[in-house]
Scaffold this motif. Sequence first.
Motif, PDB file in Angstrom:
ATOM      1  N   ARG A 175      26.921 -37.867  33.382  1.00  0.00           N
ATOM      2  CA  ARG A 175      28.181 -37.982  34.098  1.00  0.00           C
ATOM      3  C   ARG A 175      27.895 -38.122  35.586  1.00  0.00           C
ATOM      4  O   ARG A 175      27.017 -37.450  36.114  1.00  0.00           O
ATOM      5  CB  ARG A 175      28.947 -36.681  33.845  1.00  0.00           C
ATOM      6  N   LYS A 176      28.651 -38.957  36.257  1.00  0.00           N
ATOM      7  CA  LYS A 176      28.562 -39.034  37.714  1.00  0.00           C
ATOM      8  C   LYS A 176      29.354 -37.856  38.262  1.00  0.00           C
ATOM      9  O   LYS A 176      30.569 -37.798  38.111  1.00  0.00           O
ATOM     10  CB  LYS A 176      29.135 -40.360  38.209  1.00  0.00           C
ATOM     11  N   CYS A 177      28.668 -36.906  38.869  1.00  0.00           N
ATOM     12  CA  CYS A 177      29.306 -35.659  39.285  1.00  0.00           C
ATOM     13  C   CYS A 177      29.481 -35.549  40.798  1.00  0.00           C
ATOM     14  O   CYS A 177      29.823 -34.477  41.295  1.00  0.00           O
ATOM     15  CB  CYS A 177      28.503 -34.463  38.786  1.00  0.00           C
ATOM     16  N   HIS A 178      29.210 -36.598  41.531  1.00  0.00           N
ATOM     17  CA  HIS A 178      29.426 -36.545  42.977  1.00  0.00           C
ATOM     18  C   HIS A 178      29.772 -37.949  43.451  1.00  0.00           C
ATOM     19  O   HIS A 178      29.207 -38.920  42.961  1.00  0.00           O
ATOM     20  CB  HIS A 178      28.182 -36.018  43.692  1.00  0.00           C
ATOM     21  N   THR A 179      30.690 -38.038  44.403  1.00  0.00           N
ATOM     22  CA  THR A 179      31.125 -39.364  44.842  1.00  0.00           C
ATOM     23  C   THR A 179      30.035 -40.113  45.593  1.00  0.00           C
ATOM     24  O   THR A 179      29.990 -41.338  45.536  1.00  0.00           O
ATOM     25  CB  THR A 179      32.354 -39.261  45.781  1.00  0.00           C
TER      26      THR A 179
ATOM     27  N   ASP B  27      21.773 -37.834  44.170  1.00  0.00           N
ATOM     28  CA  ASP B  27      21.500 -37.109  42.920  1.00  0.00           C
ATOM     29  C   ASP B  27      22.810 -36.759  42.211  1.00  0.00           C
ATOM     30  O   ASP B  27      22.973 -35.681  41.658  1.00  0.00           O
ATOM     31  CB  ASP B  27      20.671 -35.858  43.193  1.00  0.00           C
ATOM     32  N   ALA B  28      23.751 -37.722  42.221  1.00  0.00           N
ATOM     33  CA  ALA B  28      25.093 -37.475  41.681  1.00  0.00           C
ATOM     34  C   ALA B  28      25.109 -37.309  40.164  1.00  0.00           C
ATOM     35  O   ALA B  28      25.985 -36.641  39.631  1.00  0.00           O
ATOM     36  CB  ALA B  28      26.018 -38.630  42.065  1.00  0.00           C
TER      37      ALA B  28
ATOM     38  N   GLN C  21      24.346 -36.048  36.481  1.00  0.00           N
ATOM     39  CA  GLN C  21      23.931 -34.794  35.859  1.00  0.00           C
ATOM     40  C   GLN C  21      24.043 -34.933  34.340  1.00  0.00           C
ATOM     41  O   GLN C  21      24.984 -35.547  33.841  1.00  0.00           O
ATOM     42  CB  GLN C  21      24.864 -33.647  36.282  1.00  0.00           C
TER      43      GLN C  21
END
Lengths: 445, 445
Positions: free
Chosen positions: B256-260, B264-265, B267
Amino acid sequence: MKGYRDNAKNLLKSASVDIGDRIKIRKRGQEFEGLLMPRTKGEAADHIVMKLDSGYNIGIKATEDTEIEKIREGKEPEMRRHGEKVEPDADKPNISIIGTGGTVASRVDYRTGAVHPAFSASEIYNSAPEIAEIANIETNNVCNVLSENMTPELWSKVGNAVAEDLNDGADGVIVAHGTDTMSYTASALSFMLKNLSKPVVLVGSQRSSDRPSSDVTLNLTGAVSVAISNLAEVCVVMHGSTEDEFCLIHRGTKVRKCHTSRRDAFQSINDLPLGIVRDKSVRFFQDKRGRRKNGKVEVEDGFEEKVALVKIFPSIQGEIIEKLIEDGYKGIVLEGTGLGHTPESLFSGIEKAIEKNIPVAMTSQCIWGRTNMRVYSTGRDLLDLGVFPVEDMLPETALVKMMWILDKTQEMEEVQARMKENIAGEISSRTRADTFLKPKIPGEE
Amino acid sequence: MKGYRDNAKNLLKSASVDIGDRIKIRKRGQEFEGLLMPRTKGEAADHIVMKLDSGYNIGIKATEDTEIEKIREGKEPEMRRHGEKVEPDADKPNISIIGTGGTVASRVDYRTGAVHPAFSASEIYNSAPEIAEIANIETNNVCNVLSENMTPELWSKVGNAVAEDLNDGADGVIVAHGTDTMSYTASALSFMLKNLSKPVVLVGSQRSSDRPSSDVTLNLTGAVSVAISNLAEVCVVMHGSTEDEFCLIHRGTKVRKCHTSRRDAFQSINDLPLGIVRDKSVRFFQDKRGRRKNGKVEVEDGFEEKVALVKIFPSIQGEIIEKLIEDGYKGIVLEGTGLGHTPESLFSGIEKAIEKNIPVAMTSQCIWGRTNMRVYSTGRDLLDLGVFPVEDMLPETALVKMMWILDKTQEMEEVQARMKENIAGEISSRTRADTFLKPKIPGEE
């Protein structure tokens, strides 16, 4: 032998034990030691309920292979009845616990195995009597719903009850709430309560209070400790680890339930927690926080229910937005991809919404990070349509905030301006790099 | 002086430097050293582009206060043109890079500051020529869209291109993809590709390749290293930290893309990453993974587009589900609260959907953890209506999986059975406790 019947009663009788005695139960190779509790209405009559030293209650079915041994005599624990008045201790602070429903102090039905949501604020108190050592506790039930059934109307009701108790002399208010939508209610209270002068603490439990692994004792003790601390914010206090070590204090607009079942499910997003509470002692990490003061708390209640949170995904059809317009929706919060994007297929629907004076705010399904619609052409196109990004605000918080604002004004520019203004800590101007959660990598430091 | 004009050309001329020379540029107190690059079409003519020692390109506007110093002469770097054949090295493995569009190797337009999505697979190659040392690279463009505009039809197209390249002798395939919906495409490929015998690696970039902080070099080098490794899975390879240290290898259905915006977005959720790649060396954490083997890869493509992902929130109106039925939706994935709940107000709509043979799956907006609808009465009620939980599957993965299944069968029991069956690592039977991400707590160990 309060409430016990049949097998359970016979077994307890033959072991000559009474409510409050310290007993040991052996069953199928397992051994449990603790205090025999009175059976509460609604629990199956053939289960023996004992309080373990950890503070947790456990129910053990009385069968033929169940052995009971009396360790020593004790006295029946004091239980507080609903509405019962206890003489307050003038040296202790006064805390009000507002009950809303949910897992806190709920009970497992030992017959069906399901968790009963029904509880009263006094039951909450009884499930962790330790808290009476810290403060005088008043309890007050506002509603009794599972948190998935909370409504904007109930948010207003809770907000008014909180303000009333604070203005009536409570040194802090605790809102006992189911965990599913706790963060939505925390946001609602954060926006509603004005001139907040004391702590408002939401607390819940990921396990029912009479299960051996319940987290209610630590959470409630933590909540009371925070409710008497030097804080004037709406916050969530829940386990900070899977052990019974400490609770974290999360800002109401920056917190999210990030795990379906773990006790430490709640996490602050794009922000440090406000602080930590361990052994009844509170330590704050954030200097930028409201501090206890004097003054009357005011309530700006009311939420527009016709606001939708729409999660974006590939192939999402533009008609979804058009249906919302037809249905009379007054506002839309998009949970876009990445920095705040949608497929082009949604553009025409979005354009129509904005033409009809329906504000469309952009958040990100990444959860962490900040929207930025100036980097890619899609973001710029959406900005041109009139979509506005709301910085690092959580989608759930943005939803509640828009509901709250649209109840006050539907003037597009005003709505946008207030959505982008930091009202209750929901927008951080700068995000600390260490607030992004990272996995442990096997074999690396 | 390839492509340079006006100010930039004059400045470079007066410093007697040529393409490929090592130069130093001073401007407003800042100093940059690197190789002078040819100006690429589309970049503003008044910017000087240089490759820094980190491998990143940077564009500096040529103004009056820009000083250029020649450090030493160099030779013009080799650039590969689209479709150009390079003699393969028989000792090296063969990798195919499939371009889809997105940030990888995209360029900032120095005039407007926006990032241009346009790129070709050969541009990708040129942005990190280091990868040619590891493998023979073939490039192949399947489409050219920003990832927010990817469609199920394009997923099928990419899947077929991947299988074709693998069956044509590629030792591994890399899919260069925008990061916004990369995890959706990774899931789609995971379900589509049958008898997968080699690595299929999705890679992207959180920053455009000619920005100093671009992550493209490490990501592409990591992707190529994984593409030649002993793996037979669809995976995502992206930065594992904010530094240029290592990449993590994530299973396609668990990422999943966990940061905009962070590099290292990405996770892994409810799962360890598959492994790590550092300095071109790959280390796997998970023994339970597909391993390189022989055999023809097959494609079961096709996705039903009329499947909706609906995020649940307080006060969500039951009509939303009824609208989906009217609109001819064939399946619904709910992103419920907590263990898998919705407000009661949604029950009648859900009942109608299931009566009309529309499968309704339950996932959790908590993201981490597993759905369990037997704990609370709401969950049991939803189960009675016919809603089925899908364990610890990500909502996004469940959406793609249901689209894929509904293209093959609309028989309700069959759809349910396949949704609950672990097909491509999307369901873990047991979740490791250490896969839940925890914050650093100031002042604690």
